[in-house]
Design a protein around this motif. Structure first.
Motif, PDB file in Angstrom:
ATOM      1  N   SER A 172       0.818  -1.208   0.000  1.00 27.07           N
ATOM      2  CA  SER A 172       0.000   0.000   0.000  1.00 27.07           C
ATOM      3  C   SER A 172       0.856   1.264   0.000  1.00 27.07           C
ATOM      4  CB  SER A 172      -0.949   0.002   1.196  1.00 27.07           C
ATOM      5  OG  SER A 172      -0.245   0.150   2.400  1.00 27.07           O
TER       6      SER A 172
ATOM      7  N   PRO B 141       2.109   4.415  -4.201  1.00 26.00           N
ATOM      8  CA  PRO B 141       2.339   5.863  -4.229  1.00 26.00           C
ATOM      9  C   PRO B 141       3.814   6.229  -4.420  1.00 26.00           C
ATOM     10  CG  PRO B 141       0.842   5.293  -2.453  1.00 26.00           C
ATOM     11  CD  PRO B 141       1.356   4.007  -3.023  1.00 26.00           C
TER      12      PRO B 141
ATOM     13  N   LEU C  41       4.455   6.400  -8.038  1.00 25.46           N
ATOM     14  CA  LEU C  41       3.887   7.622  -8.608  1.00 25.46           C
ATOM     15  C   LEU C  41       4.817   8.809  -8.378  1.00 25.46           C
ATOM     16  CD1 LEU C  41       0.123   7.230  -7.634  1.00 25.46           C
ATOM     17  CD2 LEU C  41       1.169   6.839  -9.856  1.00 25.46           C
TER      18      LEU C  41
ATOM     19  N   LEU D  63      -5.874  10.665 -14.594  1.00 27.54           N
ATOM     20  CA  LEU D  63      -7.092  10.760 -13.772  1.00 27.54           C
ATOM     21  C   LEU D  63      -8.221   9.931 -14.377  1.00 27.54           C
ATOM     22  CD1 LEU D  63      -7.085  14.526 -12.759  1.00 27.54           C
ATOM     23  CD2 LEU D  63      -6.730  12.563 -11.260  1.00 27.54           C
TER      24      LEU D  63
ATOM     25  N   GLN E  23      -7.753   6.484 -13.499  1.00 26.83           N
ATOM     26  CA  GLN E  23      -7.977   6.253 -12.070  1.00 26.83           C
ATOM     27  C   GLN E  23      -9.384   5.724 -11.799  1.00 26.83           C
ATOM     28  OE1 GLN E  23      -7.208   9.735  -9.737  1.00 26.83           O
ATOM     29  NE2 GLN E  23      -6.771   8.553  -7.903  1.00 26.83           N
ATOM     30  N   ARG E  24     -10.306   5.967 -12.720  1.00 24.71           N
ATOM     31  CA  ARG E  24     -11.667   5.461 -12.503  1.00 24.71           C
ATOM     32  C   ARG E  24     -11.700   3.937 -12.447  1.00 24.71           C
ATOM     33  NH1 ARG E  24     -15.303   6.273 -17.864  1.00 24.71           N
ATOM     34  NH2 ARG E  24     -13.864   7.933 -18.250  1.00 24.71           N
TER      35      ARG E  24
ATOM     36  N   VAL F 170      -7.301   2.997  -8.195  1.00 21.88           N
ATOM     37  CA  VAL F 170      -5.985   3.570  -7.940  1.00 21.88           C
ATOM     38  C   VAL F 170      -4.902   2.510  -8.068  1.00 21.88           C
ATOM     39  CG1 VAL F 170      -4.558   4.706  -6.199  1.00 21.88           C
ATOM     40  CG2 VAL F 170      -6.931   5.372  -6.467  1.00 21.88           C
ATOM     41  N   ARG F 171      -5.191   1.310  -7.629  1.00 19.97           N
ATOM     42  CA  ARG F 171      -4.177   0.246  -7.683  1.00 19.97           C
ATOM     43  C   ARG F 171      -3.794  -0.085  -9.122  1.00 19.97           C
ATOM     44  NH1 ARG F 171      -2.220   1.328  -3.279  1.00 19.97           N
ATOM     45  NH2 ARG F 171      -3.417   0.820  -1.445  1.00 19.97           N
TER      46      ARG F 171
ATOM     47  N   LEU G  36      -3.847   2.041 -11.625  1.00 17.46           N
ATOM     48  CA  LEU G  36      -3.026   3.169 -12.050  1.00 17.46           C
ATOM     49  C   LEU G  36      -1.612   3.030 -11.497  1.00 17.46           C
ATOM     50  CD1 LEU G  36      -2.750   5.976 -13.369  1.00 17.46           C
ATOM     51  CD2 LEU G  36      -3.527   6.935 -11.207  1.00 17.46           C
ATOM     52  N   GLU G  37      -1.500   2.682 -10.230  1.00 19.20           N
ATOM     53  CA  GLU G  37      -0.181   2.479  -9.624  1.00 19.20           C
ATOM     54  C   GLU G  37       0.562   1.342 -10.303  1.00 19.20           C
ATOM     55  OE1 GLU G  37      -1.380   4.014  -5.143  1.00 19.20           O
ATOM     56  OE2 GLU G  37      -1.131   1.874  -5.524  1.00 19.20           O
TER      57      GLU G  37
END
Length: 162
Positions: A11, A15, A18, A95, A98-99, A102-103, A105-106
């Motif tokens: 977790s 980030p 990113l 963004l 991201q819909r 988030v995971r 996207l990461e």
């Protein structure tokens, strides 16, 4: 119920990937490559010191929060006006991605960073830099040669800007 240790670790890793994108800016890579072409391994100590300071600054920035983030965004826009449109488009694209979560996207960002890392290590295995020169360059500070001071300042700027 508490998450297992590896899930808690993951977790924080997403980030982190990113944030690492800021260091993969083409301007940063060009500055590093140009300094290396001009001075070999001699300025690696600047990178080491800069990264230590960058870690401290990022830690402080994470503690300060939203207000600092807004100021940082204004500074980035002011410093990189030509890149604003491209940055805005890529931000909207990310963004939009991201819909899907988030995971995911990461994961996409992590895959891109791993591809760049694989290319870097592939190049290093091809070039085979002498370890003694690399270690000397990292731990023995010196600014020899024409333009070494300017290149050292550019390296610091490339590290601190993100």
């Amino acid at each position: 119920m508490q998450k297992p240790g590896w899930r808690k670790f993951l977790s924080f890793v997403g980030p982190g990937f990113l944030v690492s994108l800021a260091y993969l800016d083409p301007g940063n890579l060009e500055t590093d490559l140009q300094a290396g072409a001009n001075h070999g391994y001699e300025l690696l100590w600047v990178i080491l010191i800069g990264l230590i300071f960058a870690l401290i600054i990022q830690s402080l920035a994470a503690n300060l929060g939203y207000c600092l983030w807004l100021l940082a965004e204004v500074a980035v826009i002011a410093a990189d006006i030509p890149e604003v449109l491209i940055t805005g488009f890529s931000t909207l694209l990310l963004l939009g991605l991201q819909r899907y979560g988030v995971r995911k996207l990461e994961l996409l960002i992590a895959v891109l960073v791993f591809i760049m890392a694989a290319c870097f290590f592939g190049e290093m295995s091809y070039v085979k830099p002498p370890a003694s020169d690399v270690l000397k360059g990292m731990f023995i500070p010196k600014l020899n040669g024409q333009g070494a001071t300017g290149d050292a300042i550019a390296l610091l700027g490339a590290l601190v800007m993100p």
